[in-house]
Motif scaffolding. Structure first.
Motif, PDB file in Angstrom:
ATOM      1  N   GLY A 140     -10.932 -19.770 -38.227  1.00  0.00           N
ATOM      2  CA  GLY A 140     -11.327 -18.860 -37.157  1.00  0.00           C
ATOM      3  C   GLY A 140     -10.834 -19.252 -35.775  1.00  0.00           C
ATOM      4  N   THR A 141     -10.029 -20.304 -35.662  1.00  0.00           N
ATOM      5  CA  THR A 141      -9.512 -20.711 -34.360  1.00  0.00           C
ATOM      6  C   THR A 141      -8.559 -19.651 -33.825  1.00  0.00           C
ATOM      7  OG1 THR A 141      -9.676 -23.045 -34.967  1.00  0.00           O
ATOM      8  CG2 THR A 141      -8.236 -22.506 -33.110  1.00  0.00           C
ATOM      9  N   GLN A 142      -8.751 -19.272 -32.567  1.00  0.00           N
ATOM     10  CA  GLN A 142      -7.880 -18.296 -31.916  1.00  0.00           C
ATOM     11  C   GLN A 142      -6.800 -19.049 -31.149  1.00  0.00           C
ATOM     12  OE1 GLN A 142      -7.980 -14.805 -31.945  1.00  0.00           O
ATOM     13  NE2 GLN A 142      -6.029 -14.982 -30.864  1.00  0.00           N
ATOM     14  N   TYR A 143      -5.548 -18.667 -31.374  1.00  0.00           N
ATOM     15  CA  TYR A 143      -4.413 -19.282 -30.697  1.00  0.00           C
ATOM     16  C   TYR A 143      -3.713 -18.253 -29.830  1.00  0.00           C
ATOM     17  CZ  TYR A 143      -4.856 -23.063 -34.113  1.00  0.00           C
ATOM     18  OH  TYR A 143      -5.324 -24.094 -34.881  1.00  0.00           O
ATOM     19  N   GLY A 144      -3.366 -18.642 -28.625  1.00  0.00           N
ATOM     20  CA  GLY A 144      -2.495 -17.837 -27.784  1.00  0.00           C
ATOM     21  C   GLY A 144      -1.052 -18.167 -28.131  1.00  0.00           C
ATOM     22  N   HIS A 145      -0.120 -17.497 -27.484  1.00  0.00           N
ATOM     23  CA  HIS A 145       1.298 -17.702 -27.784  1.00  0.00           C
ATOM     24  C   HIS A 145       1.712 -19.161 -27.609  1.00  0.00           C
ATOM     25  CE1 HIS A 145       5.571 -16.835 -28.113  1.00  0.00           C
ATOM     26  NE2 HIS A 145       5.737 -17.563 -27.018  1.00  0.00           N
ATOM     27  N   SER A 146       1.389 -19.747 -26.461  1.00  0.00           N
ATOM     28  CA  SER A 146       1.833 -21.122 -26.200  1.00  0.00           C
ATOM     29  C   SER A 146       1.191 -22.122 -27.168  1.00  0.00           C
ATOM     30  CB  SER A 146       1.558 -21.522 -24.746  1.00  0.00           C
ATOM     31  OG  SER A 146       0.184 -21.438 -24.453  1.00  0.00           O
ATOM     32  N   GLU A 147      -0.079 -21.877 -27.537  1.00  0.00           N
ATOM     33  CA  GLU A 147      -0.731 -22.775 -28.504  1.00  0.00           C
ATOM     34  C   GLU A 147      -0.067 -22.676 -29.872  1.00  0.00           C
ATOM     35  OE1 GLU A 147      -3.721 -21.872 -25.348  1.00  0.00           O
ATOM     36  OE2 GLU A 147      -2.583 -20.570 -26.682  1.00  0.00           O
ATOM     37  N   LEU A 148       0.328 -21.459 -30.269  1.00  0.00           N
ATOM     38  CA  LEU A 148       1.032 -21.291 -31.550  1.00  0.00           C
ATOM     39  C   LEU A 148       2.353 -22.045 -31.550  1.00  0.00           C
ATOM     40  CD1 LEU A 148       0.546 -17.495 -32.340  1.00  0.00           C
ATOM     41  CD2 LEU A 148      -0.334 -19.416 -33.677  1.00  0.00           C
ATOM     42  N   MET A 149       3.074 -21.957 -30.438  1.00  0.00           N
ATOM     43  CA  MET A 149       4.378 -22.618 -30.359  1.00  0.00           C
ATOM     44  C   MET A 149       4.246 -24.136 -30.359  1.00  0.00           C
ATOM     45  SD  MET A 149       6.495 -20.170 -30.492  1.00  0.00           S
ATOM     46  CE  MET A 149       5.416 -18.994 -31.299  1.00  0.00           C
ATOM     47  N   ASP A 150       3.053 -24.660 -30.017  1.00  0.00           N
ATOM     48  CA  ASP A 150       2.829 -26.107 -30.021  1.00  0.00           C
ATOM     49  C   ASP A 150       2.410 -26.636 -31.391  1.00  0.00           C
ATOM     50  OD1 ASP A 150       3.502 -26.365 -27.363  1.00  0.00           O
ATOM     51  OD2 ASP A 150       1.430 -26.257 -26.646  1.00  0.00           O
ATOM     52  N   LEU A 151       2.041 -25.752 -32.319  1.00  0.00           N
ATOM     53  CA  LEU A 151       1.633 -26.212 -33.649  1.00  0.00           C
ATOM     54  C   LEU A 151       2.834 -26.738 -34.413  1.00  0.00           C
ATOM     55  CD1 LEU A 151      -0.812 -23.327 -34.739  1.00  0.00           C
ATOM     56  CD2 LEU A 151      -1.419 -25.660 -34.050  1.00  0.00           C
ATOM     57  N   PRO A 152       2.615 -27.745 -35.277  1.00  0.00           N
ATOM     58  CA  PRO A 152       3.740 -28.266 -36.056  1.00  0.00           C
ATOM     59  C   PRO A 152       4.184 -27.288 -37.131  1.00  0.00           C
ATOM     60  CG  PRO A 152       1.691 -29.278 -36.772  1.00  0.00           C
ATOM     61  CD  PRO A 152       1.353 -28.415 -35.574  1.00  0.00           C
ATOM     62  N   LEU A 153       5.446 -27.389 -37.515  1.00  0.00           N
ATOM     63  CA  LEU A 153       5.946 -26.572 -38.612  1.00  0.00           C
ATOM     64  C   LEU A 153       5.207 -26.928 -39.883  1.00  0.00           C
ATOM     65  CD1 LEU A 153       9.783 -26.694 -37.969  1.00  0.00           C
ATOM     66  CD2 LEU A 153       8.239 -24.768 -37.571  1.00  0.00           C
ATOM     67  N   ALA A 154       4.910 -25.935 -40.696  1.00  0.00           N
ATOM     68  CA  ALA A 154       4.236 -26.173 -41.978  1.00  0.00           C
ATOM     69  C   ALA A 154       5.251 -26.750 -42.962  1.00  0.00           C
ATOM     70  CB  ALA A 154       3.660 -24.877 -42.519  1.00  0.00           C
ATOM     71  N   GLU A 155       4.760 -27.567 -43.871  1.00  0.00           N
ATOM     72  CA  GLU A 155       5.646 -28.130 -44.896  1.00  0.00           C
ATOM     73  C   GLU A 155       6.091 -27.035 -45.851  1.00  0.00           C
ATOM     74  OE1 GLU A 155       4.317 -31.564 -47.003  1.00  0.00           O
ATOM     75  OE2 GLU A 155       3.268 -32.343 -45.249  1.00  0.00           O
ATOM     76  N   ARG A 156       7.340 -27.083 -46.220  1.00  0.00           N
ATOM     77  CA  ARG A 156       7.840 -26.124 -47.206  1.00  0.00           C
ATOM     78  C   ARG A 156       7.489 -26.638 -48.582  1.00  0.00           C
ATOM     79  NH1 ARG A 156      13.190 -23.186 -45.597  1.00  0.00           N
ATOM     80  NH2 ARG A 156      12.837 -22.973 -43.378  1.00  0.00           N
TER      81      ARG A 156
END
Length: 129
Positions: free
Chosen positions: A109-125
């Motif tokens: 349920g965490t809400q992310y803004g644009h800049s917060e999304l861009m700071d998240l690490p890439l998910a493992e493939r």
């Protein structure tokens, strides 16, 4: 375009929702284009009411903006933005683009803004077994 497709389906769903508030009529007769035209006219006519009174007007705005962008891309031939998987700290993978204004993690349920999304690490493939 189909009756349950990504354009007509959501527009008529909103018209049905607004009908429950006494603000719209749904017309499921005629061609698909006539149904789209009717839904759009109905929703536009009641937009001022919805902006002030409808509890889900933000969701309506997001959905209709998405429909508009999809139609515009279809007409112009523009390719869809590339989706990038990022990892929420709770472990959920979120699929975002450089244009994503923000999103809420469906798991925690965490809400992310644009800049917060861009700071998240890439998910493992994950490799298919």
């Amino acid at each position: 375009m189909t009756a349950g497709g990504p354009v007509l389906g959501p527009l008529e769903t909103w018209a049905r929702d607004w009908r429950e508030h006494g603000r719209a009529e749904v017309c499921e007769a005629g061609t698909l284009q006539q149904r789209v035209d009717h839904a759009v006219r109905t929703l536009r006519f009641n937009l001022q009411w919805a902006a002030v009174n409808h509890p889900a007007v933000d969701e309506f705005a997001r959905e209709t903006s998405l429909i508009y962008r999809q139609c515009e891309a279809q007409v112009s031939g523009e390719r869809r933005p590339r989706t990038v998987p990022v990892a929420c700290p709770c472990g959920q993978t979120l699929r975002v683009t450089l244009d994503t204004p923000g999103c809420r993690c469906p798991r925690c349920g965490t809400q992310y803004g644009h800049s917060e999304l861009m700071d998240l690490p890439l998910a493992e493939r994950r490799i298919a077994a």
